[in-house]
Design a protein around this motif. Structure first.
Motif: not given
Length: 402
Positions: A239, A242, A248
């Protein structure tokens, strides 16, 4: 009787002379490194040191098969190499020292250089200046200015997304691109990677920036010995923070690891790094482990025209390497450059009183400061002559003066 006694005394003195010469023997022997040394391990197999270092500098494919060894795969890459990651023994190579653009495989050297000095838990807010100068068409992970990131997030961006934006920020934390390039070049030299010339820390095409299949394999092997490097390069997905405060998913671009885009994942793969630029073509460092053996391969610029040729040719090399291990003699060693240069640098740094025995002997034989072999022998001879003179003086008294 006197003559006989004197003869025995002379003989005793000569024995002392011979003893002095014998005492010098070890120094004379170590002046020729490897002389009389069996380079084969107990099972009789040749070690990497038994192969001439110049063999990998020859053009074409270099391999030393024994009876029953499998044929080396016919590949389209301009340069490639397969080696045992534990011992550094090179099982085969093709134009292994040919200097070619490395693309993002150079990020392996970048990581080796900066991972030890940038703590993963450190948080840093990115400035607009740190994202300036990123080459057109670069791969990006999505680093945003005025956003705080942990260094470990940025390393995920480097290894998985091959993000040049993450490289630029990490370089800034190291003092800038120029300082990072200088440090990377020094690291390459310390590892014995002499074909590499670093011009950009992210591997983006730059005039004069080159590496070789040999050097890339050196970087891959060194990376596997660094726990942080090994963890990042084996990670298939992660991950990434963002812009809006969320995160994301990012997927490793090494398709041999993830199986993306129709590439069949390689069993036992432990990752490392892929790359691509228009000038370099596709490049890859890959490592895999099976049955207790780890191999590292490097592939530079396949020309078959197949979009996934770099992965399939790396697969062929890994398959061949696992089958050929124990059936071929090494054609070189990934430690070759470091052994030659490292001994000299270590001896210079340590000074004459602290040099390793091997390094001192090699240096003395070449006429560098120390105790040359010729002087050792001459000194022993003088010692023996003095012993003879002393015995004669005790027997016959002082010599008459003129």
């Amino acid at each position: 009787m006197t003559i006989g006694f004197a003869s025995r005394a002379v003989a005793a003195g000569c024995a002392l002379c011979a003893a002095g010469l014998l005492a010098a023997g070890p120094a004379a022997a170590t002046a020729r490194p490897g002389a009389g040394t069996d380079l084969r391990p107990p099972d009789g197999r040749a070690t990497a040191a038994a192969a001439p270092a110049a063999l990998l500098y020859r053009s074409g494919t270099q391999v030393r098969p024994r009876a029953g060894a499998p044929d080396v795969p016919d590949l389209s890459a301009r340069s490639w190499l397969v080696a045992d990651a534990r011992t550094g023994a090179v099982l085969a190579g093709h134009d292994a020292h040919r200097k070619l653009p490395p693309a993002s495989t150079l990020k392996a050297l970048f990581a080796l250089t900066l991972l030890p000095i940038l703590p993963g838990g450190l948080r840093h807010t990115v400035s607009a200046k740190e994202l300036e100068g990123i080459g057109a068409g670069s791969s990006l992970v999505g680093v945003a200015e005025d956003r705080a990131y942990r260094v470990s997030d940025l390393w995920n961006g480097v290894f998985l997304s091959s993000g040049n934006d993450a490289v630029h920020v990490l370089s800034a934390l190291n003092g800038g691109q120029r300082a990072t390039v200088t440090r990377m070049q020094a690291k390459a030299r310390a590892l014995g990677a002499r074909d590499t010339r670093v011009k950009s820390p992210d591997g983006y095409d730059a005039p004069g920036q080159v590496s070789s299949a040999f050097d890339l394999a050196v970087f891959g092997r060194a990376g596997l010995r660094n726990p942080d490097f090994a963890r990042y390069c084996a990670r298939a997905e992660a991950r990434f923070p963002g812009r809006d405060g969320g995160s994301y998913g990012i997927l490793n671009t090494n398709r041999l690891l993830t199986g993306a885009d129709g590439v069949r994942p390689y069993r036992g793969l432990v990752g490392i790094k892929n790359g691509y630029t228009t000038h370099a073509g596709h490049t890859l460092i890959a490592a895999a482990r099976r049955n207790g053996r780890t191999l590292v391969v490097s592939v530079m610029n396949p020309r078959s025209g197949h979009r996934h040729a770099v992965y399939e040719e790396a697969r062929s090399l890994l398959d061949w390497g696992f089958e050929a291990a124990g059936r071929v003699d090494p054609v070189g060693s990934l430690d070759a450059g470091r052994a030659t240069e490292g001994a000299t640098e270590a001896a210079a740094a340590a000074g004459p009183q602290a040099r390793p025995v091997g390094a001192a002997a090699a240096g003395d034989a070449g006429g560098t400061p120390g105790r040359p072999v010729a002087w050792t022998v001459a000194g022993a001879a003088l010692l023996g002559a003095a012993a003879v003179a002393l015995v004669l003086r005790l027997l016959f008294g002082p010599a008459p003066r003129d």
